[in-house]
Design a protein around this motif. Structure first.
Motif, PDB file in Angstrom:
ATOM      1  N   SER A 129      -6.853   9.017   5.202  1.00 58.82           N
ATOM      2  CA  SER A 129      -6.074   7.797   5.416  1.00 58.82           C
ATOM      3  C   SER A 129      -5.300   7.462   4.159  1.00 58.82           C
ATOM      4  O   SER A 129      -5.711   7.817   3.052  1.00 58.82           O
ATOM      5  CB  SER A 129      -7.000   6.638   5.754  1.00 58.82           C
ATOM      6  N   LEU A 130      -4.177   6.788   4.336  1.00 62.04           N
ATOM      7  CA  LEU A 130      -3.461   6.274   3.180  1.00 62.04           C
ATOM      8  C   LEU A 130      -2.691   5.044   3.594  1.00 62.04           C
ATOM      9  O   LEU A 130      -2.496   4.777   4.777  1.00 62.04           O
ATOM     10  CB  LEU A 130      -2.559   7.339   2.549  1.00 62.04           C
ATOM     11  N   GLY A 131      -2.277   4.272   2.627  1.00 65.17           N
ATOM     12  CA  GLY A 131      -1.571   3.045   2.969  1.00 65.17           C
ATOM     13  C   GLY A 131      -0.765   2.523   1.801  1.00 65.17           C
ATOM     14  O   GLY A 131      -1.066   2.793   0.645  1.00 65.17           O
ATOM     15  N   MET A 132       0.299   1.774   2.132  1.00 62.55           N
ATOM     16  CA  MET A 132       1.085   1.090   1.116  1.00 62.55           C
ATOM     17  C   MET A 132       1.079  -0.392   1.448  1.00 62.55           C
ATOM     18  O   MET A 132       1.043  -0.770   2.618  1.00 62.55           O
ATOM     19  CB  MET A 132       2.521   1.604   1.104  1.00 62.55           C
ATOM     20  N   SER A 133       1.130  -1.212   0.417  1.00 58.97           N
ATOM     21  CA  SER A 133       1.035  -2.646   0.642  1.00 58.97           C
ATOM     22  C   SER A 133       2.343  -3.198   1.191  1.00 58.97           C
ATOM     23  O   SER A 133       3.417  -2.875   0.692  1.00 58.97           O
ATOM     24  CB  SER A 133       0.673  -3.341  -0.655  1.00 58.97           C
ATOM     25  N   HIS A 134       2.230  -4.064   2.236  1.00 63.41           N
ATOM     26  CA  HIS A 134       3.431  -4.646   2.834  1.00 63.41           C
ATOM     27  C   HIS A 134       3.900  -5.890   2.106  1.00 63.41           C
ATOM     28  O   HIS A 134       4.975  -6.385   2.358  1.00 63.41           O
ATOM     29  CB  HIS A 134       3.168  -4.982   4.309  1.00 63.41           C
ATOM     30  N   VAL A 135       3.064  -6.444   1.249  1.00 66.40           N
ATOM     31  CA  VAL A 135       3.451  -7.680   0.568  1.00 66.40           C
ATOM     32  C   VAL A 135       3.669  -7.464  -0.926  1.00 66.40           C
ATOM     33  O   VAL A 135       3.953  -8.402  -1.650  1.00 66.40           O
ATOM     34  CB  VAL A 135       2.388  -8.786   0.783  1.00 66.40           C
ATOM     35  N   ALA A 136       3.556  -6.211  -1.378  1.00 67.10           N
ATOM     36  CA  ALA A 136       3.611  -5.982  -2.815  1.00 67.10           C
ATOM     37  C   ALA A 136       5.020  -6.188  -3.361  1.00 67.10           C
ATOM     38  O   ALA A 136       6.001  -5.744  -2.782  1.00 67.10           O
ATOM     39  CB  ALA A 136       3.142  -4.573  -3.130  1.00 67.10           C
ATOM     40  N   ALA A 137       5.093  -6.902  -4.472  1.00 71.72           N
ATOM     41  CA  ALA A 137       6.358  -7.046  -5.172  1.00 71.72           C
ATOM     42  C   ALA A 137       6.266  -6.414  -6.550  1.00 71.72           C
ATOM     43  O   ALA A 137       7.274  -6.072  -7.151  1.00 71.72           O
ATOM     44  CB  ALA A 137       6.703  -8.523  -5.301  1.00 71.72           C
ATOM     45  N   ALA A 138       5.064  -6.271  -7.070  1.00 71.96           N
ATOM     46  CA  ALA A 138       4.900  -5.808  -8.442  1.00 71.96           C
ATOM     47  C   ALA A 138       4.474  -4.349  -8.546  1.00 71.96           C
ATOM     48  O   ALA A 138       4.434  -3.803  -9.627  1.00 71.96           O
ATOM     49  CB  ALA A 138       3.874  -6.680  -9.154  1.00 71.96           C
ATOM     50  N   HIS A 139       4.126  -3.744  -7.424  1.00 71.02           N
ATOM     51  CA  HIS A 139       3.740  -2.335  -7.508  1.00 71.02           C
ATOM     52  C   HIS A 139       4.131  -1.633  -6.223  1.00 71.02           C
ATOM     53  O   HIS A 139       4.410  -2.289  -5.218  1.00 71.02           O
ATOM     54  CB  HIS A 139       2.234  -2.193  -7.755  1.00 71.02           C
ATOM     55  N   CYS A 140       4.176  -0.309  -6.234  1.00 71.97           N
ATOM     56  CA  CYS A 140       4.341   0.414  -4.967  1.00 71.97           C
ATOM     57  C   CYS A 140       3.334   1.544  -4.918  1.00 71.97           C
ATOM     58  O   CYS A 140       3.679   2.698  -4.752  1.00 71.97           O
ATOM     59  CB  CYS A 140       5.777   0.882  -4.777  1.00 71.97           C
ATOM     60  N   LEU A 141       2.069   1.187  -5.074  1.00 76.13           N
ATOM     61  CA  LEU A 141       1.003   2.181  -5.110  1.00 76.13           C
ATOM     62  C   LEU A 141       0.656   2.665  -3.703  1.00 76.13           C
ATOM     63  O   LEU A 141       0.742   1.910  -2.740  1.00 76.13           O
ATOM     64  CB  LEU A 141      -0.239   1.569  -5.747  1.00 76.13           C
ATOM     65  N   VAL A 142       0.283   3.936  -3.619  1.00 79.50           N
ATOM     66  CA  VAL A 142      -0.206   4.495  -2.366  1.00 79.50           C
ATOM     67  C   VAL A 142      -1.710   4.665  -2.515  1.00 79.50           C
ATOM     68  O   VAL A 142      -2.163   5.379  -3.408  1.00 79.50           O
ATOM     69  CB  VAL A 142       0.435   5.862  -2.076  1.00 79.50           C
ATOM     70  N   ALA A 143      -2.472   3.986  -1.684  1.00 80.52           N
ATOM     71  CA  ALA A 143      -3.932   4.140  -1.723  1.00 80.52           C
ATOM     72  C   ALA A 143      -4.307   5.294  -0.807  1.00 80.52           C
ATOM     73  O   ALA A 143      -3.825   5.374   0.322  1.00 80.52           O
ATOM     74  CB  ALA A 143      -4.604   2.859  -1.274  1.00 80.52           C
ATOM     75  N   VAL A 144      -5.141   6.205  -1.292  1.00 79.54           N
ATOM     76  CA  VAL A 144      -5.481   7.400  -0.532  1.00 79.54           C
ATOM     77  C   VAL A 144      -6.991   7.511  -0.377  1.00 79.54           C
ATOM     78  O   VAL A 144      -7.727   7.481  -1.368  1.00 79.54           O
ATOM     79  CB  VAL A 144      -4.952   8.664  -1.238  1.00 79.54           C
ATOM     80  N   GLN A 183     -14.435   8.425  -3.740  1.00 80.34           N
ATOM     81  CA  GLN A 183     -13.478   7.629  -4.515  1.00 80.34           C
ATOM     82  C   GLN A 183     -12.190   7.410  -3.729  1.00 80.34           C
ATOM     83  O   GLN A 183     -11.719   8.308  -3.038  1.00 80.34           O
ATOM     84  CB  GLN A 183     -13.095   8.317  -5.831  1.00 80.34           C
ATOM     85  N   VAL A 184     -11.630   6.221  -3.867  1.00 81.11           N
ATOM     86  CA  VAL A 184     -10.309   5.936  -3.307  1.00 81.11           C
ATOM     87  C   VAL A 184      -9.324   6.073  -4.456  1.00 81.11           C
ATOM     88  O   VAL A 184      -9.476   5.440  -5.498  1.00 81.11           O
ATOM     89  CB  VAL A 184     -10.260   4.516  -2.726  1.00 81.11           C
ATOM     90  N   LYS A 185      -8.308   6.933  -4.265  1.00 79.68           N
ATOM     91  CA  LYS A 185      -7.360   7.170  -5.350  1.00 79.68           C
ATOM     92  C   LYS A 185      -6.110   6.324  -5.134  1.00 79.68           C
ATOM     93  O   LYS A 185      -5.677   6.131  -4.004  1.00 79.68           O
ATOM     94  CB  LYS A 185      -6.958   8.650  -5.364  1.00 79.68           C
ATOM     95  N   LEU A 186      -5.533   5.861  -6.209  1.00 84.83           N
ATOM     96  CA  LEU A 186      -4.270   5.156  -6.125  1.00 84.83           C
ATOM     97  C   LEU A 186      -3.195   6.007  -6.786  1.00 84.83           C
ATOM     98  O   LEU A 186      -3.322   6.371  -7.961  1.00 84.83           O
ATOM     99  CB  LEU A 186      -4.360   3.802  -6.837  1.00 84.83           C
ATOM    100  N   CYS A 187      -2.152   6.357  -6.016  1.00 85.45           N
ATOM    101  CA  CYS A 187      -1.082   7.183  -6.554  1.00 85.45           C
ATOM    102  C   CYS A 187       0.125   6.291  -6.832  1.00 85.45           C
ATOM    103  O   CYS A 187       0.443   5.409  -6.032  1.00 85.45           O
ATOM    104  CB  CYS A 187      -0.647   8.242  -5.563  1.00 85.45           C
TER     105      CYS A 187
END
Lengths: 239, 416
Positions: free
Chosen positions: B160-175, B181-185
């Protein structure tokens, strides 16, 4: 007001079932077959649990199975245990642990399990919350474990609350479910009238056909339909 | 401050209008059925794993399948019909067929090697999307040229992976993958920023919070659902199924617990690592669109609603949610009618989110349904299943008119 009457009704359902099944332990799914709104059932049961009117026990052998027992029945059960222990000649100072268990531990701890440290703390605390004079020793806790009021958990250092001698009942529940379902699925059409089914006898379970029909209706394995000649039970196909 | 009468009247009219609109939306959601107007022509030869609609104008649907292909569809405008060629579907008047706008398959040199488990849009615009696959790769694609812009390699399969729909300060992909461990790319730097450590088994489901851009909710195979704040180390909360709703307790219960000097939460002493949200693997995590609640579903055949304000179990019982998934599955929520869509075998169950009553079963797929995705613009649902089909579910368009006509007919026959 409406909530109160509902709660009373729930308790009464319990009592009825307790008598008819001649067995105190009740499963959560059972009630679902009587009351339609499952969310209400869950919430009322939870309130009763938090008020220490019902005790909730996890049954490890049934998946997702919880048994509920009215607190009076649980107390009566413990009294019987004390008598049995007295006959066996257990020392009086060790028997005191049963009193501590019912008076100090049960009213405050209404969850399904408890850690070792909490257990020691609650048992050694008197009514005012002060440390009591008697010391709680490991021997007391091993007595509770020995009689089956507590069981060990897969998690280290935690104990599950338990009903002593629940084993045969759980075994009966599993075997009875299997027997009843077998009875229905062996037929050409997996369905039977309630009247017809109530005449049958279950060999593997002490709880009776009616209890098991309710159990299976509540868990969604059976479906009840009204016909002109009485209710018909049908086995539901899994999607 | 006094308002003028006309202003008050206008306000009342506006409120009435809004109520009217929400009623129409609710009725449309409640009467979902296989759409007779829209047919989505699936471009996949394998079962569908995930579906996502872009969050800007709810128009482009992104699908990922087990045959390592990814495709995009326009769900608002149908593809132009080719004159002189027989279409596969017999189209009646007013129907539209939606063919894939683009497709990434084996012919593309950048394509994934194995089953693609998740594909999500870049939340800001549809020029970019992110996919994760069983071949251990996370790829970020440029939609216009269909080429990989950036890729991350993990040591394990990706679920699974996801990107935040409300983020203004980052564009991290959570994997989330086969490791605890959950990795943040971080696509801007092309590196992993950090990993979130706490779960004990593979993470099959995750979703960013809709109320805060720093919060992430993950669900793993050990039955735990955790809430993380990516700015702090460790998890913020580990949800417990026995930690029940504080706000809903009656007066009698509160009084009892105060008198008995019981701790407010029955099991507050339970250490975080021993709490479980489900008795099986967690297959779906989805917050409600207002960000106040969260739905999780697990292989213990239960779906649970969590109150994110108190971080407690809201004790809603959804009956007969059968689930034996071997990987993550999508559950979808609609605010228009407070409905939750739960795939259970080959049917999709429509539950009322807050009282757990079953409203309807959506039957149409021939095999296990893995993905469903709700479209809030025109109250439609898209679902993908192992039978390689994507079905659009919508309210019947001319239902009201037909009813009127039938009524008229009846009156005529009776008057004769």
């Amino acid at each position: 007001m409406a909530r109160d009457t509902k709660r009373r009704r729930l308790i009464r359902i319990y009592d009825d079932d307790v008598q008819s099944a001649s067995e105190p332990a009740q499963e959560g799914v059972e009630i679902y077959s009587i009351v339609r709104d499952r969310t209400v059932v869950d919430r009322q049961l939870d309130e009763l649990r938090l008020q220490n009117k019902l005790r909730m026990f996890k049954l490890l052998t049934l998946q997702d199975g919880y048994a509920y027992l009215p607190i009076e029945d649980y107390r009566a059960l413990i009294d019987r245990l004390v008598l049995a222990q007295q006959e066996k000649g257990t020392a009086e100072d060790r028997l005191a642990v049963f009193q501590w268990y019912t008076q100090r531990l049960l009213p405050t701890c209404t969850g399904i399990d408890i850690s070792h440290a909490d257990l020691m703390w609650h048992l050694s605390r008197d009514d005012r919350g002060n440390e009591s004079r008697e010391r709680v020793a490991e021997a007391h806790i091993s007595l509770l474990l020995h009689v089956g009021l507590l069981t060990r958990h897969s998690v280290p250092d935690r104990f599950l609350f338990a009903v002593p001698n629940a084993g045969p009942v759980v075994k009966g529940i599993i075997a009875g479910r299997k027997e009843l379902l077998g009875m229905l699925t062996r037929r050409r059409h997996p369905e039977m009238f309630m009247k017809e089914l109530e005449k049958k006898k279950l060999h593997s379970s002490p709880l009776g056909v009616r209890w098991h029909v309710r159990d299976l209706l509540g868990s969604g394995t059976l479906l009840q339909t009204q016909t002109t000649v009485g209710p018909l039970l049908r086995v539901v196909k899994k999607p | 401050m006094r308002r003028s009468i006309t202003e008050g009247l206008r306000e009342r009219q506006r409120r009435k209008n809004q109520y009217f609109i929400s009623q129409i939306k609710e009725n449309r959601v409640k009467s979902l059925q296989v759409s007779s107007e829209k047919g989505i022509d699936s471009a996949h030869k394998g079962g569908l794993n995930s579906l996502e609609l872009d969050s800007i104008d709810h128009r482009y649907l992104l699908s990922a399948a087990t045959d390592a292909s990814i495709a995009g569809y326009d769900v608002q405008e149908g593809s132009p019909q080719v004159v002189g060629r027989q279409s596969r579907r017999a189209l009646t008047e007013g129907c539209s067929e939606h063919k894939a706008l683009f497709k990434v398959d084996r012919s593309n040199p950048d394509c994934h090697k194995f089953s693609v488990t998740t594909a999500v849009w870049y939340p800001v615009d549809t020029g970019m999307f992110v996919t994760g696959s069983f071949d251990h790769e996370v790829k970020i694609w440029d939609t216009n040229v269909l080429a990989v812009a950036c890729s991350f390699t993990l040591p394990v399969r990706i679920f699974s992976l996801g990107m935040s729909h409300v983020a203004a300060a980052h564009c991290l992909v959570a994997v989330g993958g086969g490791e605890p461990q959950v990795k943040l790319c971080d696509p801007t730097s092309g590196a992993f920023t950090h990993s979130l450590v706490g779960h004990r088994e593979a993470v099959w489901a995750l979703h960013w919070s809709l109320s805060s851009e720093w919060h992430l909710i993950t669900g793993s195979c050990d039955g735990q659902v955790r809430l993380w704040d990516i700015r702090t180390s460790g998890c913020v909360h580990n949800f417990d199924q026995h930690d029940t709703h504080v706000g809903l307790r009656s007066q009698a219960t509160r009084q009892y617990r105060q008198e008995a000097n019981a701790t407010d939460r029955a099991n507050v002493s339970r250490p975080a690592q021993h709490r479980t949200a489900h008795d099986g693997a967690v297959t779906a995590v989805v917050p409600t669109p207002d960000g106040m609640h969260c739905l999780t579903s697990g292989t213990d055949s239960r779906m649970r609603l969590w109150d994110l304000q108190h971080n407690s179990n809201a004790l809603v019982n959804y009956p007969n949610t059968f689930n034996r998934a071997k990987k993550g599955r999508q559950v979808s929520v609609s605010v228009d009618a407070n409905m939750a869509f739960h795939p259970s075998g080959s049917v999709i169950q429509m539950f009322n989110t807050f009282d757990g009553s079953l409203h309807k079963l959506l039957r149409g797929h021939m095999d296990t349904v893995n993905a469903c995705c709700y479209n809030p613009t025109n109250q439609e649902l898209y679902s993908g299943s192992n039978d390689c089909q994507i079905i659009a579910w919508a309210a019947p368009r001319r239902a009201n008119e037909e009813d009127d006509v039938e009524d008229g007919d009846n009156e005529d026959t009776w008057s004769d």
